[in-house]
Enzyme design. Structure first.
Site, short mmCIF file in Angstrom:
data_model
loop_
_atom_site.label_atom_id
_atom_site.label_comp_id
_atom_site.label_asym_id
_atom_site.label_seq_id
_atom_site.Cartn_x
_atom_site.Cartn_y
_atom_site.Cartn_z
CB ILE A 110 -0.96 -0.02 1.22
CG1 ILE A 110 -1.97 1.14 1.17
CG2 ILE A 110 -0.19 -0.06 2.53
CD1 ILE A 110 -3.08 1.04 2.22
CB CYS A 111 1.11 4.08 0.99
SG CYS A 111 1.50 5.81 1.25
CB ALA A 112 5.58 4.94 -0.56
#
Length: 188
Positions: A110-112
């Site tokens: 998730i995310c970066a």
């Protein structure tokens, strides 16, 4: 009286580092454990307590090096730019991720983390994926959706999508009924 057979709980590994996104990490741990997934939080650092984002201290169950050789149904990476970069540099973790991919076991980020940890090691080659929008140029198959499932790889965009992401992981590991049960308990 009939003998009750104990079913094995699904297993998940959540690697953490200094700079791991605290909201995503805690959401993943909490939602997966509500679904009775056996979650192991593993620090890639020398210490068990890592400094997550926004001053939140994350307490790992063990060091990642102590999990080598174990198999998990799911390995899920929280984001946070500094944390994802640290995960990317940790050779034993990258080897685990590559083995997980080779075995076609669930791999999620998730995310970066999709852009900074999975993509540099070619784990997203030929796949649709999502990530925090600021990193979308690093994903050739970027899709602007909160959660993307492509084969055995699941990606998500960030803290605001963490709950949906975690519930989709529950569904994939434990089935739709368990995901609905957990979601109801969370008032979703």
């Amino acid at each position: 009286m009939p003998r009750r057979i104990a079913l094995k709980s699904p297993t998940a590994l959540i690697p953490v580092a200094h700079g791991s996104e605290s909201l995503e990490t805690v959401t993943l741990i909490n939602v997966l454990r509500r679904a009775e997934v056996e979650v192991t939080v593993a620090s890639i650092e020398t210490e068990l307590v890592v400094a997550g984002t926004r001053g939140v201290r994350l307490h790992a169950d063990k060091r990642l090096l102590d999990t080598l050789g174990q198999k998990y149904e799911l390995i899920v990476l929280p984001g946070g730019e500094k944390g994802a970069e640290a995960l990317n540099r940790h050779a034993p973790l990258i080897e685990m991720l590559q083995q997980q991919n080779d075995l076609k076991r669930w791999l999620a980020a998730i995310c970066a983390a999709p852009a900074l940890t999975l993509a540099p090691h070619h784990l997203l080659d030929g796949r649709k994926a999502t990530c925090f929008p600021a990193f979308k140029a690093r994903l050739p198959g970027y899709v602007d959706q909160p959660v993307v499932v492509d084969g055995h790889i699941v990606t998500s965009q960030g803290p605001g999508t963490a709950m949906t992401f975690a519930l989709i992981l529950v569904e994939l590991l434990a089935g739709p009924a368990k995901s609905r049960e957990v979601a109801a308990g969370l008032l979703l």
